[in-house]
Design an enzyme around this catalytic site. Structure first.
Site, PDB file in Angstrom:
ATOM      1  N   ARG B 131      34.038  64.562  22.663  1.00 34.10           N
ATOM      2  CA  ARG B 131      34.730  63.251  21.898  1.00 34.10           C
ATOM      3  C   ARG B 131      35.714  62.914  22.731  1.00 34.10           C
ATOM      4  NH1 ARG B 131      34.183  66.575  16.963  1.00 34.10           N
ATOM      5  NH2 ARG B 131      32.060  66.078  15.916  1.00 34.10           N
ATOM      6  N   LYS B 153      36.700  49.638  30.307  1.00 41.47           N
ATOM      7  CA  LYS B 153      35.510  49.247  29.880  1.00 41.47           C
ATOM      8  C   LYS B 153      34.434  50.090  30.178  1.00 41.47           C
ATOM      9  CE  LYS B 153      35.641  44.301  28.365  1.00 41.47           C
ATOM     10  NZ  LYS B 153      35.115  43.227  28.322  1.00 41.47           N
ATOM     11  N   GLU B 195      34.228  38.534  41.963  1.00 46.37           N
ATOM     12  CA  GLU B 195      35.157  38.757  41.060  1.00 46.37           C
ATOM     13  C   GLU B 195      36.506  38.520  41.383  1.00 46.37           C
ATOM     14  OE1 GLU B 195      34.437  39.587  38.117  1.00 46.37           O
ATOM     15  OE2 GLU B 195      32.446  40.733  38.059  1.00 46.37           O
ATOM     16  N   LYS B 237      44.346  41.649  36.552  1.00 44.79           N
ATOM     17  CA  LYS B 237      43.484  42.455  35.753  1.00 44.79           C
ATOM     18  C   LYS B 237      44.328  43.313  34.574  1.00 44.79           C
ATOM     19  CE  LYS B 237      39.299  44.604  34.002  1.00 44.79           C
ATOM     20  NZ  LYS B 237      37.966  44.921  34.470  1.00 44.79           N
ATOM     21  N   GLU B 247      39.816  43.429  23.796  1.00 43.47           N
ATOM     22  CA  GLU B 247      39.014  42.040  23.940  1.00 43.47           C
ATOM     23  C   GLU B 247      39.098  41.505  22.461  1.00 43.47           C
ATOM     24  OE1 GLU B 247      36.003  41.771  26.930  1.00 43.47           O
ATOM     25  OE2 GLU B 247      34.843  40.498  25.717  1.00 43.47           O
ATOM     26  N   ARG B 251      41.160  38.979  26.904  1.00 39.25           N
ATOM     27  CA  ARG B 251      40.436  39.692  27.884  1.00 39.25           C
ATOM     28  C   ARG B 251      39.215  39.146  28.111  1.00 39.25           C
ATOM     29  NH1 ARG B 251      39.956  46.232  28.541  1.00 39.25           N
ATOM     30  NH2 ARG B 251      38.436  45.988  30.146  1.00 39.25           N
ATOM     31  N   ASN B 255      35.476  37.448  31.944  1.00 42.97           N
ATOM     32  CA  ASN B 255      33.954  37.171  31.801  1.00 42.97           C
ATOM     33  C   ASN B 255      33.510  35.885  32.248  1.00 42.97           C
ATOM     34  OD1 ASN B 255      33.178  39.893  31.137  1.00 42.97           O
ATOM     35  ND2 ASN B 255      34.012  39.775  29.343  1.00 42.97           N
ATOM     36  N   HIS B 258      30.036  35.489  33.475  1.00 40.11           N
ATOM     37  CA  HIS B 258      29.410  36.681  33.139  1.00 40.11           C
ATOM     38  C   HIS B 258      28.191  36.471  32.208  1.00 40.11           C
ATOM     39  CE1 HIS B 258      32.347  38.444  35.718  1.00 40.11           C
ATOM     40  NE2 HIS B 258      32.182  39.749  35.551  1.00 40.11           N
ATOM     41  N   HIS B 262      25.127  37.864  33.212  1.00 38.81           N
ATOM     42  CA  HIS B 262      24.464  39.081  32.664  1.00 38.81           C
ATOM     43  C   HIS B 262      22.904  38.460  32.272  1.00 38.81           C
ATOM     44  CE1 HIS B 262      28.034  41.265  30.919  1.00 38.81           C
ATOM     45  NE2 HIS B 262      27.926  41.385  32.326  1.00 38.81           N
ATOM     46  N   HIS B 275      25.559  42.490  40.769  1.00 36.45           N
ATOM     47  CA  HIS B 275      26.215  42.167  39.621  1.00 36.45           C
ATOM     48  C   HIS B 275      27.080  40.877  40.097  1.00 36.45           C
ATOM     49  CE1 HIS B 275      28.788  41.875  36.121  1.00 36.45           C
ATOM     50  NE2 HIS B 275      30.117  41.982  37.011  1.00 36.45           N
TER      51      HIS B 275
END
Lengths: 374, 374
Positions: B131, B153, B195, B237, B247, B251, B255, B258, B262, B275
């Site tokens: 955990r 992330k 990016e 960032k 987010e 935030r 993206n 993206h 994606h 990517h």
């Protein structure tokens, strides 16, 4: 969406965790109060995670409670195989598969309907799906109602150890409809009682004394006795979790008997013994070791054995558990830190315990030898 | 354990997240400074997670940096197959297997050594193992240095969508040794530049103008140009993440491109395109749609195409991507809320964007048709 009539909710226990605080509702017939559940649903889509035993009993009722007078909400469900041995990554993936295939988004809510295994898996799935979605617990076993549904510990087992993969993730609410206990097998009821006994031993002597007097009533499922045991257990757990959410110290005391118990569960194969059965045997071992260390009177050890025996719970590990098996499994327990195994042991008068790595290793060896044939 | 000579750390960017704050160290030769890394290691046991490409280059050096003059620390490593297509549950389990078999406990530290895939997987493993255990990022690709290693992330892909399973989990520190870029293939360097361009477009017009002037220097790997691009990207960032860690809004603007990107990555099979390559094509599509909506001047769209083309990045999706394929994959994007797809689009002067579901659906259709053969 109507607020529930106040009279129907017997008790609300608040878990105080700042902006992650949430209520535990405890009462008979709470699943007949749609408003109670609906006020904690976020978004329009709900995924109910349950299992093959609980689904035929309560899935329809919960779906009704989620959607009654609430046409905007749609409910999907995923029905997992029942049992601790399915608390693994493969079964967890079924929850993600269903969520992705159903195109659930961040504004959805996961609902755990079932016992501890369902709650732990659904909670971890909610923590990880899209990096976190809302989540509600509807525990239907005494074990889940008094312990696993409260406090945000979620996760799955690894073949080499219990609950090794998971997250701390708090639900929006816990809804305990005590009527669901009417369908619980006796063995499962007893398993939950092992955790109730734990709260008395670690921090609440009056509660332990109440249990000694009321054990027959609990086993006979008298509603008022069960409701009191659940309420007092949740209050104890909520107090501990509020002080130490991430288990830096105090929270570990909730694991009295669990290090021995987890070893039994892992060593005999998940599901051979119910969690509470393993915890009961583990609690006796912890009491035995505490007594060997001279930390508690023999009378306390005897009372521990007595109450668990009366509840028809095991007071020793199964024959398959050897000293070596205990030692090798306990070495990967989450409470090991820098190689040192810390244990929760009873110390002082009834209702007092310590979480410590500072104990005589011989006492541990003696306890293991006393409880194992080889 | 010596503190590093101040002169050796070119820059420290702080990510301000209250009790989860951490530093990003940026400079040439930082892996030659054991003290820098060691001060962020908790406990005595370290698990380095890396891949088959990076291990032969830097695993020995990192192990040295972790253990030099530090005999109490022992290092294990797990070497994953390289590539986005291995960012899945099966590969993640290899990290847990290694951690459990090595009997790592809560006081251990996971170190991600590699690009974005290694960082995302190691981070999620650190979030979920017992955990949550400590975790350090050592990104070795430009993509990871300017973006994925910063902000917490973490996660893995689901066969039906990218990064659908994961956690927000912050590292103890990010250590960027810019010398590691010397071994990076040109394609990977360009992928990272996609990016860098993003930060200019969404919130930092002067940085975009600097990039237009210095693109050749970046492609020629001039150390001072790379160091500045990394520093300014991390600052951008860090500012965004500090304002919106989980987010809830702002935030999401990170993206840009993206959602389209994606879809390309998922639709063509993870790993077919890097990517950053998919993000580059996606950024052109987002700029095209923004222009169709009348939200930006054509000159901005042209400058976007121009800079990405100069960086030898794709400016359109591959032929295999159809309108239908885009639509069906974008429907499971994490930015869908209650069924509505929200997009990051450019709006206003250079360096301005919005995150919104309030746009003319026709513009999206027109963009998809303009970029797809069928």
């Amino acid at each position: 969406m109507q607020p529930p009539a106040a009279s129907r909710v017997s008790t609300v226990v608040d878990v105080d965790l700042g902006d992650r605080s949430y209520p535990i509702y405890i009462g008979a017939g709470l699943l007949n109060e749609p408003g109670l559940l609906q006020r904690h649903v976020h978004g329009k889509r709900v995924l109910v995670v349950t299992n093959t035993t609980v689904a035929p009993l309560y899935l329809e009722k919960v779906t009704w409670a989620l959607t009654h007078d609430n046409p905007n909400v749609s409910v999907e469900s995923v029905i997992l195989p029942d049992g601790e041995k399915y608390k693994d990554m493969d079964t967890l993936m079924k929850v993600f598969d269903k969520a992705v295939e159903s195109r659930l988004d961040r504004r959805c809510t996961f609902v755990a309907l079932g016992g501890g295994v369902v709650g732990d898996m659904c909670g971890f799935a909610a923590a990880a799906f899209l990096r976190g979605v809302n989540f509600i617990q509807i525990p239907t076993t005494l074990m889940a109602q008094v312990d696993s549904s409260v406090g945000g510990k979620t996760g799955i087992n690894h073949p080499l150890g219990k609950n090794l993969i998971g997250a701390f993730y708090q639900p929006q609410c816990v809804l305990i409809d005590t009527d669901t206990l009417n369908t619980l097998p006796d063995k499962e009821l007893a398993s939950g009682i092992a955790e109730v006994v734990k709260y008395g031993l670690i921090r609440d002597a009056p509660f332990f004394e109440w249990q000694e007097k009321n054990l027959s009533a609990l086993l006979a499922r008298e509603p008022s006795a069960l409701a009191y045991a659940i309420k007092r257990s949740c209050e104890n757990k909520a107090e501990v979790v509020a002080q130490d959410e991430k288990e830096s110290g105090l929270r570990a005391t909730l694991n009295l008997g669990h290090t021995f118990g987890h070893a039994i569960e892992t060593g005999t194969g998940y599901g051979a013994w119910l969690h509470g059965e393993a915890v009961a045997a583990g609690t006796v071992m912890a009491a035995d070791m505490s007594h060997r260390l001279g930390w508690i009177d023999e009378s306390i050890k005897k009372r521990v054995i007595n109450i668990l025996e009366k509840a028809k719970l095991p007071i020793a590990p199964p024959g398959a558990m050897t000293v070596e098996k205990f030692k090798s499994i306990m070495a990967v327990d989450k409470k090991v830190a820098d190689g040192l195994l810390r244990l929760i042991l009873l110390k002082g008068p009834l209702g007092s315990c310590v979480f410590t790595g500072d104990y005589d290793r011989n006492a541990l060896d003696e306890t293991l030898r006393a409880f194992c044939d080889s």
